[in-house]
Write a protein that holds these residues in place. Structure first.
Motif, PDB file in Angstrom:
ATOM      1  N   ALA A   1       0.815  -1.221   0.000  1.00 23.00           N
ATOM      2  CA  ALA A   1       0.000   0.000   0.000  1.00 23.00           C
ATOM      3  C   ALA A   1       0.845   1.266   0.000  1.00 23.00           C
ATOM      4  O   ALA A   1       0.289   2.374  -0.069  1.00 23.00           O
ATOM      5  CB  ALA A   1      -0.931   0.005   1.217  1.00 23.00           C
ATOM      6  N   GLY A   2       2.166   1.137   0.090  1.00 22.81           N
ATOM      7  CA  GLY A   2       3.035   2.307   0.088  1.00 22.81           C
ATOM      8  C   GLY A   2       3.006   3.097   1.382  1.00 22.81           C
ATOM      9  O   GLY A   2       3.330   4.292   1.396  1.00 22.81           O
ATOM     10  N   LEU A   3       2.664   2.441   2.484  1.00 26.95           N
ATOM     11  CA  LEU A   3       2.520   3.139   3.765  1.00 26.95           C
ATOM     12  C   LEU A   3       3.819   3.187   4.560  1.00 26.95           C
ATOM     13  O   LEU A   3       3.890   3.919   5.550  1.00 26.95           O
ATOM     14  CB  LEU A   3       1.436   2.459   4.607  1.00 26.95           C
ATOM     15  N   VAL A   4       4.812   2.402   4.166  1.00 26.33           N
ATOM     16  CA  VAL A   4       6.059   2.340   4.949  1.00 26.33           C
ATOM     17  C   VAL A   4       7.255   2.584   4.025  1.00 26.33           C
ATOM     18  O   VAL A   4       8.077   1.690   3.787  1.00 26.33           O
ATOM     19  CB  VAL A   4       6.185   0.983   5.682  1.00 26.33           C
ATOM     20  N   PRO A   5       7.388   3.802   3.510  1.00 27.07           N
ATOM     21  CA  PRO A   5       8.433   4.067   2.511  1.00 27.07           C
ATOM     22  C   PRO A   5       9.856   3.889   3.032  1.00 27.07           C
ATOM     23  O   PRO A   5      10.755   3.563   2.255  1.00 27.07           O
ATOM     24  CB  PRO A   5       8.164   5.524   2.104  1.00 27.07           C
ATOM     25  N   THR A   6      10.086   4.122   4.318  1.00 25.12           N
ATOM     26  CA  THR A   6      11.440   3.945   4.843  1.00 25.12           C
ATOM     27  C   THR A   6      11.868   2.490   4.737  1.00 25.12           C
ATOM     28  O   THR A   6      12.935   2.170   4.194  1.00 25.12           O
ATOM     29  CB  THR A   6      11.514   4.417   6.302  1.00 25.12           C
ATOM     30  N   MET A   7      11.038   1.587   5.251  1.00 24.85           N
ATOM     31  CA  MET A   7      11.379   0.167   5.184  1.00 24.85           C
ATOM     32  C   MET A   7      11.356  -0.334   3.750  1.00 24.85           C
ATOM     33  O   MET A   7      12.167  -1.191   3.367  1.00 24.85           O
ATOM     34  CB  MET A   7      10.427  -0.637   6.072  1.00 24.85           C
TER      35      MET A   7
ATOM     36  N   ASP B   1       6.840   4.184  10.701  1.00 26.19           N
ATOM     37  CA  ASP B   1       7.828   4.178   9.627  1.00 26.19           C
ATOM     38  C   ASP B   1       8.466   5.556   9.484  1.00 26.19           C
ATOM     39  O   ASP B   1       9.672   5.669   9.214  1.00 26.19           O
ATOM     40  CB  ASP B   1       7.161   3.762   8.312  1.00 26.19           C
ATOM     41  N   ARG B   2       7.688   6.622   9.686  1.00 26.14           N
ATOM     42  CA  ARG B   2       8.266   7.970   9.635  1.00 26.14           C
ATOM     43  C   ARG B   2       9.270   8.169  10.763  1.00 26.14           C
ATOM     44  O   ARG B   2      10.288   8.848  10.588  1.00 26.14           O
ATOM     45  CB  ARG B   2       7.159   9.022   9.714  1.00 26.14           C
ATOM     46  N   VAL B   3       8.990   7.591  11.920  1.00 26.42           N
ATOM     47  CA  VAL B   3       9.945   7.684  13.026  1.00 26.42           C
ATOM     48  C   VAL B   3      11.244   6.970  12.660  1.00 26.42           C
ATOM     49  O   VAL B   3      12.344   7.471  12.936  1.00 26.42           O
ATOM     50  CB  VAL B   3       9.336   7.094  14.319  1.00 26.42           C
ATOM     51  N   LEU B   4      11.133   5.809  12.020  1.00 29.95           N
ATOM     52  CA  LEU B   4      12.344   5.107  11.565  1.00 29.95           C
ATOM     53  C   LEU B   4      13.151   5.979  10.613  1.00 29.95           C
ATOM     54  O   LEU B   4      14.380   6.038  10.690  1.00 29.95           O
ATOM     55  CB  LEU B   4      11.956   3.801  10.867  1.00 29.95           C
ATOM     56  N   GLY B   5      12.455   6.664   9.710  1.00 28.39           N
ATOM     57  CA  GLY B   5      13.147   7.542   8.785  1.00 28.39           C
ATOM     58  C   GLY B   5      13.830   8.700   9.488  1.00 28.39           C
ATOM     59  O   GLY B   5      14.934   9.118   9.110  1.00 28.39           O
ATOM     60  N   LEU B   6      13.197   9.212  10.522  1.00 26.74           N
ATOM     61  CA  LEU B   6      13.781  10.305  11.294  1.00 26.74           C
ATOM     62  C   LEU B   6      15.048   9.842  12.008  1.00 26.74           C
ATOM     63  O   LEU B   6      16.081  10.528  11.995  1.00 26.74           O
ATOM     64  CB  LEU B   6      12.750  10.804  12.304  1.00 26.74           C
ATOM     65  N   TRP B   7      14.983   8.671  12.635  1.00 31.16           N
ATOM     66  CA  TRP B   7      16.179   8.126  13.297  1.00 31.16           C
ATOM     67  C   TRP B   7      17.285   7.852  12.290  1.00 31.16           C
ATOM     68  O   TRP B   7      18.471   8.034  12.583  1.00 31.16           O
ATOM     69  CB  TRP B   7      15.820   6.860  14.067  1.00 31.16           C
TER      70      TRP B   7
END
Length: 693
Positions: A192-198, A411-417
């Motif tokens: 669904a494209g909801l977790v772009p970082t992963m 997932d946005r938090v993962l991208g921030l880290w």
């Protein structure tokens, strides 16, 4: 050619500073216009006040850190709030062209400005929590502008490989636990494209995604203890009756979590060598524990580590404002499920909107800040547990839109880290692991018309509590864990027994042992006959309560009941039985439909010291739907559906040897949290992060 030193100020720094100044000025301007007790002579005075607020934050942070060392997290909170009010009060009182009548007016301006700024961030699309660590993020981006390393880069490295100013220490590891996210759920989110970082990690080839099998009980305390300490043998369920202690053990009580950790720890947990635990149920023997439930009696963590979050102008207030907004959103989404006739569903009223809001906004922002600070400090191993998705999925459903949106936020938090790690003093690898999945289904109560505890008491011919009275198996005690952690840390030493609890698992103070204790951990139910000094056999139960086991087996919400026969444990279903010790099946196999691990998982769990006299697992439908023995539409703990298929996302060069895997339903995977723990420890050892390795 030597590496260039990072510039003191970059164009991005200036742009970020101007944006911060503009948003602060806008928030203050609107707030001042709405509060009669505060007046300004011109718009330039508002801009000057915003500048003073920013400078005040920069000047006060260092002394606040020193003061917070003695006061702990609670002291940091009080100091941070006082500093915010003091800075805003000074700006609105002593600057020329600005006047304020009272402290109350200053507080109102502070809150209104935070509301305006939060709305502004939402309008421009900045709906993540990057502002929480804005200064760390700017520093990381500046450091990441250094020349790329010429050699030594490794695949799967989150920081350093992209140019961070790293030193020669071994690459650190960030372990992110996504509570309750099943492997199939993440697959849906990826599609669904909801977790772009992963998705970017997988698309670049830096990471590999695989499943691991969470054994019964696939609950947070069991899996977290296994992941962090390498054993699950002392945890038969989420809560259980202990004959040794003569009481119910509830793992979201900090005192009970501490006792469970003492029973399981050998001092060499996953985080023993300089690691940091953030918002986990158990510490993993980490020297630094922040918001860890089993360490709550010692406080929430060193106070200076919380100052950045609590003292930054408007950050805490904006988090509180966002928390209120999240609670209102939950009320609306719950109402929409009713309007649309979504089924199965459960009530989403009462305290749940507040708990969801605190978990998904306030705690998420705080966790984001705490982990970011540890990355900037260069901690060798950081482990954080993010419960946002799990909390919403329990009440909305594992694949419902609001649950998947929570996963999108994580997932946005993962991208921030990841951005912050690029400027960390050492390179970092990120490993993402879940503790279990969740399965959808109507509750036992919805199928049968009464709670699991009431049904057991009825079949035993015992008094059934009036409708609406709490039964232990019906409550969603897991949701109260973060609240109990914080409250426990606030207690004063020596008061009572050290328990300060809220929610359905608070102590009842019963002096006499109950005749029966009935507990639901998702679709895993257990029954204890508490007055008996030993576990009762099937013959004992049949002699005393002849209708109990046959009545449970005939229930449309029950798949089978495990009893203790003369030759060992036996799973009894409606049309047959399965001897767990020998594998002999009589009639129709009651374990059919539960997967190839059902017999092994059940044989292990019923052999645990504190397992129930009866172990019950709900029926499972052809779509993998189960029936929780508590009031949750998304559940985990037993067998059936996606609840046992947890995920492991790791850098490709951190290999899982095939000889560590086992066959499960046609796939070779790691089996049990203990196996994942051993693999994580092996990776840390190979990276040089374990002492004595």
């Amino acid at each position: 050619m030597p590496d260039r030193r990072p510039p003191l100020v970059t164009v991005a720094d200036v742009r970020a500073a101007l944006w911060s100044l503009a948003s602060t000025a806008a928030g203050l301007g609107v707030a001042i216009a709405l509060v009669d007790g505060v007046r300004v002579a011109s718009p330039w005075d508002v801009l000057l006040a915003a500048l003073v607020v920013g400078l005040g934050d920069a000047l006060l942070r260092a002394p606040l850190r020193r003061l917070a060392r003695a006061g702990g997290a609670v002291g940091a909170l009080l100091l941070g709030l006082a500093a915010q009010v003091l800075v805003v009060w000074a700006a609105l009182t002593f600057l020329p062209g600005v006047t304020s009548d009272s402290w109350a007016d200053v507080l109102v301006v502070l809150v209104l400005a935070a509301v305006v700024m939060a709305c502004g961030h939402w309008v421009v699309g900045a709906r993540d929590n990057a502002y929480v660590v804005g200064d760390l993020l700017r520093r990381a981006r500046r450091r990441a502008g250094l020349p790329r390393r010429a050699a030594g880069d490794e695949p799967g490295v989150v920081a350093g490989a992209s140019g961070g100013a790293t030193d020669d220490r071994p690459a650190g590891v960030l372990v992110v636990m996504l509570d309750g996210v099943a492997r199939p759920t993440l697959d849906h989110a990826l599609e669904a494209g909801l977790v772009p970082t992963m998705e970017a990690w997988l698309g670049s080839g830096s990471h590999r995604l695989e499943s691991w099998w969470a054994r019964v009980p696939c609950t947070t305390p069991a899996s977290t203890l296994g992941l962090l300490h390498g054993t699950t043998d002392v945890v038969p369920a989420f809560r259980w009756w202990s004959r040794r202690l003569g009481r119910l053990v509830v793992t979201n009580r900090p005192s009970d979590a501490a006792e469970v950790e003492r029973s399981a720890s050998d001092g060499r947990g996953l985080l023993a060598d300089g690691g940091v635990a953030v918002s986990t149920m158990f510490s993993g023997d980490a020297p630094t524990s922040l918001l860890v439930m089993s360490r709550a009696a010692e406080g929430l963590g060193p106070g200076q580590l919380f100052v950045r979050f609590f003292s930054s102008p408007f950050v805490l207030v904006r988090a509180v404002v966002g928390t209120v907004g999240e609670a209102l959103k939950e009320v609306y989404q719950g109402w929409q499920q009713v309007v649309r006739g979504v089924r199965p569903r459960v009530s989403r009223r009462g305290w749940y909107p507040v708990l969801r809001a605190v978990t998904n906004v306030l705690l998420r922002d705080l966790n984001t800040a705490l982990v970011a600070e540890q990355l900037v400090r260069g901690a060798p191993v950081v482990c954080v547990d993010l419960v946002d998705y799990d909390e919403i999925a329990h009440h909305a459903g594992p694949l419902r839109p609001e649950a998947l949106r929570a996963l999108e936020g994580l997932d946005r938090v993962l991208g921030l880290w990841e951005e912050i790690a690029r400027g960390a003093p050492r390179r970092y690898r990120t490993v993402v692991v879940s503790d279990h999945g969740q399965s959808l289904g109507a509750t036992f109560d919805q199928v049968v018309g009464r709670s699991f505890a009431d049904e057991v008491r009825r079949l035993m011919a015992l008094p059934v509590p009036a409708r609406g009275e709490r039964a232990d198996g019906d409550a969603d005690g897991e949701a109260w864990g973060p609240a109990n952690t914080a409250l426990h840390a606030l207690r004063r030493t020596g008061e009572g027994d050290g328990r300060l609890l809220v929610g359905p698992d608070r102590d009842t103070g019963r002096a006499d042992l109950p005749e029966v204790e009935v507990i639901g951990s998702g679709n895993l139910g257990m029954v204890w006959f508490c007055r008996e000094p030993r576990r009762l056999s099937a013959a004992d139960v049949a002699a005393r309560w002849p209708a109990l086991v046959p009545g449970l087996v005939e229930s449309p919400a029950v798949g089978f009941v495990v009893v203790h026969g003369s030759q060992g444990p036996v799973a009894r279903g409606r049309l047959g039985s399965h001897d767990l010790a020998t594998g002999r099946v009589t009639g129709r196999d009651p374990l059919a439909g539960y997967g190839s691990r059902a017999r092994a998982d059940l044989l292990r769990v019923v052999g645990l010291e504190d397992a129930g006299d009866l172990v019950v697992v709900s029926s499972v439908g052809p779509m993998g739907r189960v029936h929780a023995f508590e009031g949750l539409v998304g559940s985990h703990g037993g067998l059936g559906g996606a609840q046992s298929e947890a995920l492991l996302l790791h850098p490709v060069d951190l290999v899982v040897p095939d000889d560590e895997r086992e066959e499960v339903d046609g796939a070779r995977v790691l089996v049990g949290a203990e196996a994942v723990h051993r693999r994580l420890v092996a990776w840390l050892t190979a990276l040089g992060l374990r002492e004595g390795a």
